[in-house]
Design a protein around this motif. Structure first.
Motif, PDB file in Angstrom:
ATOM      1  N   SER A   1       0.848  -1.195   0.000  1.00 40.78           N
ATOM      2  CA  SER A   1       0.000   0.000   0.000  1.00 40.78           C
ATOM      3  C   SER A   1       0.878   1.238   0.000  1.00 40.78           C
ATOM      4  CB  SER A   1      -0.897   0.027   1.238  1.00 40.78           C
ATOM      5  OG  SER A   1      -1.827  -1.024   1.208  1.00 40.78           O
TER       6      SER A   1
ATOM      7  N   ASP B   1      -7.114   8.881   2.376  1.00 40.56           N
ATOM      8  CA  ASP B   1      -7.346   7.493   2.778  1.00 40.56           C
ATOM      9  C   ASP B   1      -6.063   6.778   3.183  1.00 40.56           C
ATOM     10  OD1 ASP B   1     -10.082   7.738   2.113  1.00 40.56           O
ATOM     11  OD2 ASP B   1      -9.621   7.311   0.012  1.00 40.56           O
ATOM     12  N   PHE B   2      -5.047   7.545   3.538  1.00 37.81           N
ATOM     13  CA  PHE B   2      -3.743   6.952   3.855  1.00 37.81           C
ATOM     14  C   PHE B   2      -3.144   7.709   5.030  1.00 37.81           C
ATOM     15  CE2 PHE B   2       0.786   6.094   3.110  1.00 37.81           C
ATOM     16  CZ  PHE B   2       0.761   4.743   2.796  1.00 37.81           C
TER      17      PHE B   2
ATOM     18  N   ARG C   1       0.690   5.804  -1.224  1.00 40.74           N
ATOM     19  CA  ARG C   1      -0.118   6.926  -1.708  1.00 40.74           C
ATOM     20  C   ARG C   1      -0.131   6.930  -3.219  1.00 40.74           C
ATOM     21  NH1 ARG C   1       0.483  12.402   1.655  1.00 40.74           N
ATOM     22  NH2 ARG C   1      -0.704  13.072  -0.161  1.00 40.74           N
TER      23      ARG C   1
ATOM     24  N   HIS D   1      -3.581   4.649  -2.620  1.00 39.61           N
ATOM     25  CA  HIS D   1      -4.597   5.320  -1.822  1.00 39.61           C
ATOM     26  C   HIS D   1      -4.485   6.830  -1.988  1.00 39.61           C
ATOM     27  CE1 HIS D   1      -5.352   1.589   0.446  1.00 39.61           C
ATOM     28  NE2 HIS D   1      -4.054   1.396   0.310  1.00 39.61           N
ATOM     29  N   ASP D   2      -5.622   7.493  -2.064  1.00 38.20           N
ATOM     30  CA  ASP D   2      -5.633   8.954  -2.031  1.00 38.20           C
ATOM     31  C   ASP D   2      -5.111   9.410  -0.672  1.00 38.20           C
ATOM     32  OD1 ASP D   2      -6.758   9.153  -4.580  1.00 38.20           O
ATOM     33  OD2 ASP D   2      -8.809   9.101  -3.774  1.00 38.20           O
TER      34      ASP D   2
ATOM     35  N   ARG E   1      -1.825  -1.608  -3.940  1.00 41.30           N
ATOM     36  CA  ARG E   1      -2.992  -0.729  -3.881  1.00 41.30           C
ATOM     37  C   ARG E   1      -2.522   0.688  -3.596  1.00 41.30           C
ATOM     38  NH1 ARG E   1      -8.180  -2.635  -0.927  1.00 41.30           N
ATOM     39  NH2 ARG E   1      -8.743  -3.133  -3.040  1.00 41.30           N
TER      40      ARG E   1
END
Length: 126
Positions: A7, A50-51, A9, A46-47, A44
């Protein structure tokens, strides 16, 4: 049989993301003796909203380039192998694609060998 989830950004180019895959597989191959063609990874993005991460937790100065790496593996590795994996991941990601070691966050999830089905509804390692 590692299963790796990454994960980060959103906004990094494809070459950057592919370099993460390549570096992680190389580290697993070198330190955990993961065989050829045993690559099972997802990434994945993430904006920013959301991170979230602790920018200085445990005295590590993380940036917005922090990458979370969760690797599920058989519970057969020694502490020395795990430490070698963590070191090698940080080294390889520093070299390519250029992630600061402070921004490499790794979590191992260990499971018993019988907890895998690699297809066809079989427990190949049981």
């Amino acid at each position: 049989m590692p299963l790796t989830h990454i994960s980060l950004r959103a906004g990094k180019p494809e070459a950057y993301r592919q370099a993460i895959f390549d570096s992680l597989y190389r580290a697993l191959h070198e330190t955990f003796n993961v065989p050829e063609d045993n690559e099972f990874m997802t990434l994945r993005e993430h904006d920013a909203a959301d991170f979230r991460y602790g920018a200085s937790y445990l005295g590590v100065a993380r940036s917005d380039d922090v990458v979370f790496i969760q690797i599920t593996v058989n519970n057969t590795r020694t502490v020395e192998q795990k430490k070698a994996l963590f070191r090698r991941i940080a080294e390889l990601l520093r070299d390519r694609p250029g992630i600061r070691p402070e921004d490499v966050f790794v979590n191992l999830v260990e499971v018993a060998k019988e907890n895998w089905s690699l297809g066809n509804g079989l427990a190949q390692y049981a």
